[in-house]
Design a protein around this motif. Structure first.
Motif, PDB file in Angstrom:
ATOM      1  N   PRO A  31      39.136  51.811  35.087  1.00  0.00           N
ATOM      2  CA  PRO A  31      38.577  50.474  35.294  1.00  0.00           C
ATOM      3  C   PRO A  31      39.684  49.420  35.348  1.00  0.00           C
ATOM      4  O   PRO A  31      40.680  49.505  34.639  1.00  0.00           O
ATOM      5  N   ASP A  32      39.502  48.417  36.206  1.00  0.00           N
ATOM      6  CA  ASP A  32      40.475  47.335  36.300  1.00  0.00           C
ATOM      7  C   ASP A  32      40.462  46.499  35.028  1.00  0.00           C
ATOM      8  O   ASP A  32      39.406  46.253  34.436  1.00  0.00           O
ATOM      9  N   HIS A  33      41.655  46.059  34.612  1.00  0.00           N
ATOM     10  CA  HIS A  33      41.801  45.106  33.509  1.00  0.00           C
ATOM     11  C   HIS A  33      42.718  43.997  34.006  1.00  0.00           C
ATOM     12  O   HIS A  33      43.935  44.139  33.999  1.00  0.00           O
ATOM     13  N   GLY A  34      42.119  42.893  34.477  1.00  0.00           N
ATOM     14  CA  GLY A  34      42.939  41.825  35.028  1.00  0.00           C
ATOM     15  C   GLY A  34      43.745  42.339  36.206  1.00  0.00           C
ATOM     16  O   GLY A  34      43.220  42.938  37.137  1.00  0.00           O
ATOM     17  N   ALA A  35      45.068  42.151  36.135  1.00  0.00           N
ATOM     18  CA  ALA A  35      45.954  42.601  37.214  1.00  0.00           C
ATOM     19  C   ALA A  35      46.357  44.067  37.074  1.00  0.00           C
ATOM     20  O   ALA A  35      47.015  44.605  37.962  1.00  0.00           O
ATOM     21  N   PHE A  36      45.982  44.719  35.973  1.00  0.00           N
ATOM     22  CA  PHE A  36      46.367  46.115  35.763  1.00  0.00           C
ATOM     23  C   PHE A  36      45.507  47.045  36.621  1.00  0.00           C
ATOM     24  O   PHE A  36      44.298  46.845  36.769  1.00  0.00           O
ATOM     25  N   ARG A  37      46.165  48.078  37.151  1.00  0.00           N
ATOM     26  CA  ARG A  37      45.469  49.148  37.863  1.00  0.00           C
ATOM     27  C   ARG A  37      45.939  50.473  37.270  1.00  0.00           C
ATOM     28  O   ARG A  37      47.093  50.604  36.851  1.00  0.00           O
ATOM     29  N   GLY A  38      45.057  51.464  37.255  1.00  0.00           N
ATOM     30  CA  GLY A  38      45.429  52.744  36.682  1.00  0.00           C
ATOM     31  C   GLY A  38      44.613  53.870  37.269  1.00  0.00           C
ATOM     32  O   GLY A  38      43.593  53.659  37.945  1.00  0.00           O
ATOM     33  N   ALA A  39      45.072  55.099  37.019  1.00  0.00           N
ATOM     34  CA  ALA A  39      44.371  56.288  37.506  1.00  0.00           C
ATOM     35  C   ALA A  39      44.681  57.448  36.575  1.00  0.00           C
ATOM     36  O   ALA A  39      45.704  57.469  35.889  1.00  0.00           O
ATOM     37  N   VAL A  40      43.777  58.436  36.582  1.00  0.00           N
ATOM     38  CA  VAL A  40      43.971  59.655  35.809  1.00  0.00           C
ATOM     39  C   VAL A  40      43.690  60.840  36.723  1.00  0.00           C
ATOM     40  O   VAL A  40      42.776  60.796  37.560  1.00  0.00           O
ATOM     41  N   ALA A  41      44.513  61.887  36.608  1.00  0.00           N
ATOM     42  CA  ALA A  41      44.374  63.083  37.441  1.00  0.00           C
ATOM     43  C   ALA A  41      44.407  64.320  36.563  1.00  0.00           C
ATOM     44  O   ALA A  41      45.138  64.371  35.571  1.00  0.00           O
ATOM     45  N   LEU A  42      43.627  65.319  36.940  1.00  0.00           N
ATOM     46  CA  LEU A  42      43.593  66.598  36.234  1.00  0.00           C
ATOM     47  C   LEU A  42      43.862  67.725  37.211  1.00  0.00           C
ATOM     48  O   LEU A  42      43.417  67.685  38.365  1.00  0.00           O
ATOM     49  N   ALA A  43      44.593  68.734  36.757  1.00  0.00           N
ATOM     50  CA  ALA A  43      44.875  69.889  37.599  1.00  0.00           C
ATOM     51  C   ALA A  43      43.580  70.628  37.912  1.00  0.00           C
ATOM     52  O   ALA A  43      42.735  70.837  37.039  1.00  0.00           O
ATOM     53  N   GLY A  44      43.419  71.005  39.175  1.00  0.00           N
ATOM     54  CA  GLY A  44      42.232  71.727  39.594  1.00  0.00           C
ATOM     55  C   GLY A  44      41.229  70.832  40.290  1.00  0.00           C
ATOM     56  O   GLY A  44      41.257  69.607  40.152  1.00  0.00           O
ATOM     57  N   ALA A  45      40.333  71.450  41.043  1.00  0.00           N
ATOM     58  CA  ALA A  45      39.351  70.702  41.828  1.00  0.00           C
ATOM     59  C   ALA A  45      38.053  70.440  41.070  1.00  0.00           C
ATOM     60  O   ALA A  45      37.183  69.725  41.576  1.00  0.00           O
ATOM     61  N   GLU A  46      37.919  71.003  39.854  1.00  0.00           N
ATOM     62  CA  GLU A  46      36.671  70.813  39.110  1.00  0.00           C
ATOM     63  C   GLU A  46      36.501  69.351  38.713  1.00  0.00           C
ATOM     64  O   GLU A  46      37.435  68.728  38.204  1.00  0.00           O
ATOM     65  N   PRO A  47      35.306  68.779  38.911  1.00  0.00           N
ATOM     66  CA  PRO A  47      35.070  67.383  38.516  1.00  0.00           C
ATOM     67  C   PRO A  47      35.248  67.190  37.016  1.00  0.00           C
ATOM     68  O   PRO A  47      35.116  68.131  36.225  1.00  0.00           O
ATOM     69  N   ALA A  48      35.531  65.967  36.624  1.00  0.00           N
ATOM     70  CA  ALA A  48      35.735  65.646  35.212  1.00  0.00           C
ATOM     71  C   ALA A  48      35.054  64.332  34.885  1.00  0.00           C
ATOM     72  O   ALA A  48      35.221  63.343  35.604  1.00  0.00           O
ATOM     73  N   VAL A  49      34.288  64.337  33.810  1.00  0.00           N
ATOM     74  CA  VAL A  49      33.730  63.096  33.287  1.00  0.00           C
ATOM     75  C   VAL A  49      34.820  62.386  32.489  1.00  0.00           C
ATOM     76  O   VAL A  49      35.534  63.019  31.707  1.00  0.00           O
ATOM     77  N   CYS A  50      34.967  61.096  32.695  1.00  0.00           N
ATOM     78  CA  CYS A  50      36.002  60.322  32.006  1.00  0.00           C
ATOM     79  C   CYS A  50      35.347  59.448  30.941  1.00  0.00           C
ATOM     80  O   CYS A  50      34.461  58.644  31.253  1.00  0.00           O
ATOM     81  N   HIS A  51      35.793  59.592  29.697  1.00  0.00           N
ATOM     82  CA  HIS A  51      35.296  58.794  28.583  1.00  0.00           C
ATOM     83  C   HIS A  51      36.371  57.785  28.190  1.00  0.00           C
ATOM     84  O   HIS A  51      37.523  58.160  27.940  1.00  0.00           O
ATOM     85  N   HIS A  52      36.015  56.522  28.112  1.00  0.00           N
ATOM     86  CA  HIS A  52      36.974  55.458  27.843  1.00  0.00           C
ATOM     87  C   HIS A  52      36.825  54.956  26.402  1.00  0.00           C
ATOM     88  O   HIS A  52      35.711  54.796  25.902  1.00  0.00           O
ATOM     89  N   HIS A  53      37.964  54.712  25.753  1.00  0.00           N
ATOM     90  CA  HIS A  53      37.984  54.282  24.358  1.00  0.00           C
ATOM     91  C   HIS A  53      39.027  53.157  24.181  1.00  0.00           C
ATOM     92  O   HIS A  53      40.004  53.092  24.916  1.00  0.00           O
ATOM     93  N   GLU A  54      38.803  52.333  23.182  1.00  0.00           N
ATOM     94  CA  GLU A  54      39.804  51.364  22.736  1.00  0.00           C
ATOM     95  C   GLU A  54      40.443  51.907  21.463  1.00  0.00           C
ATOM     96  O   GLU A  54      39.732  52.270  20.522  1.00  0.00           O
ATOM     97  N   PHE A  55      41.769  51.972  21.438  1.00  0.00           N
ATOM     98  CA  PHE A  55      42.454  52.461  20.239  1.00  0.00           C
ATOM     99  C   PHE A  55      42.537  51.325  19.223  1.00  0.00           C
ATOM    100  O   PHE A  55      43.130  50.281  19.491  1.00  0.00           O
ATOM    101  N   ARG A  56      41.938  51.540  18.043  1.00  0.00           N
ATOM    102  CA  ARG A  56      41.823  50.457  17.058  1.00  0.00           C
ATOM    103  C   ARG A  56      42.427  50.802  15.696  1.00  0.00           C
ATOM    104  O   ARG A  56      42.291  50.026  14.758  1.00  0.00           O
ATOM    105  N   SER A  57      43.081  51.940  15.552  1.00  0.00           N
ATOM    106  CA  SER A  57      43.610  52.332  14.250  1.00  0.00           C
ATOM    107  C   SER A  57      44.671  51.348  13.750  1.00  0.00           C
ATOM    108  O   SER A  57      45.394  50.738  14.541  1.00  0.00           O
ATOM    109  N   ASP A  58      44.755  51.220  12.431  1.00  0.00           N
ATOM    110  CA  ASP A  58      45.778  50.363  11.810  1.00  0.00           C
ATOM    111  C   ASP A  58      47.059  51.171  11.704  1.00  0.00           C
ATOM    112  O   ASP A  58      47.191  52.058  10.855  1.00  0.00           O
ATOM    113  N   LEU A  59      48.036  50.865  12.556  1.00  0.00           N
ATOM    114  CA  LEU A  59      49.292  51.609  12.570  1.00  0.00           C
ATOM    115  C   LEU A  59      50.291  51.109  11.546  1.00  0.00           C
ATOM    116  O   LEU A  59      51.405  51.625  11.467  1.00  0.00           O
ATOM    117  N   ARG A  60      49.933  50.131  10.751  1.00  0.00           N
ATOM    118  CA  ARG A  60      50.832  49.674   9.696  1.00  0.00           C
ATOM    119  C   ARG A  60      50.758  50.573   8.469  1.00  0.00           C
ATOM    120  O   ARG A  60      51.663  50.561   7.629  1.00  0.00           O
TER     121      ARG A  60
END
Length: 227
Positions: free
Chosen positions: A195-224
């Motif tokens: 999905p577009d985020h402002g001016a950012f563009r992105g893509a994901v690719a997987l080896a093989g022709a089998e379709p893939a469902v893409c699940h999107h997440h926001e990383f929210r862990s406290d890294l401190r």
């Protein structure tokens, strides 16, 4: 848990503090120390801390205990584990992809001084270059869409970017199977736009022709703090 054939993609915001010693292994700490630019070093640390946190959660390990290795061309992997991953970052944003097969993810944004039409004419297929040239004020967005698709496929293949610049990458908003007619990049790849985020563009690719469902997440862990 990543479903069979699917892919999970996390968005990570890099403008945060990290207790690096709790999240990075010795090799990553050395790589971070070699980055002279403070902002670049911070982005590297946050992105890799997030990656290690996600992998550690999946494998029930401490982030600093992950047995990360690198292939000859630099792609990182976990030996003996059927979990594949990819990381990309641009500016203050990163994306991380996890899947049960080889995966590549890419993210990019406009950069001052780069002419998207000229770059497309030089590196892309004639049809793609024509689409970028015809995009008017959206030329940069069109260029980034093609570029990130190509780089995602190259990362999934574990190859050098030069092998994928002429790879035809058709529309992939809802998924497309990509093959290199020249044979320089072997195999088939299932490709999806992120999905577009402002001016950012992105893509994901997987080896093989089998379709893939893409699940999107926001990383929210406290890294401190430690896991």
């Amino acid at each position: 848990m990543t479903e069979p054939g699917g892919v999970d993609v996390w968005t990570v915001h890099l403008d945060r503090d990290v207790d690096a010693a709790r999240w990075l292994g010795a090799a990553e700490l050395r790589r971070a120390a070699d980055i002279g630019d403070p902002d670049g070093r911070r982005r590297f640390v946050v992105a890799h801390a997030a990656l290690n946190g996600i992998l550690a959660g999946r494998l029930d390990l401490r982030p600093t205990a992950l047995p990360l290795r690198r292939e000859p061309l630099g792609r990182p992997y976990l030996p003996g584990v059927s979990l594949h991953f990819s990381l990309a970052h641009a500016g203050e944003r990163a994306v991380i992809a996890l899947a049960g097969r080889e995966v590549g993810v890419d993210l990019d944004r406009p950069r001052p001084g780069l002419d998207p039409r000229r770059m497309a004419e030089r590196f892309f297929t004639p049809a793609e270059a024509a689409l970028v040239a015809a995009a008017g004020t959206g030329a940069y967005a069109a260029y980034l869409r093609f570029w990130t698709r190509k780089e995602a496929c190259v990362k999934a293949a574990g190859a050098r970017l030069a092998l994928g610049l002429r790879l035809p990458v058709p529309g992939a908003a809802s998924g497309a199977v990509v093959r290199d007619p020249s044979g320089r990049l072997p195999g088939a790849y299932f490709l999806r736009d992120l999905p577009d985020h402002g001016a950012f563009r992105g893509a994901v690719a997987l080896a093989g022709a089998e379709p893939a469902v893409c699940h999107h997440h926001e990383f929210r862990s406290d890294l401190r703090r430690g896991p």
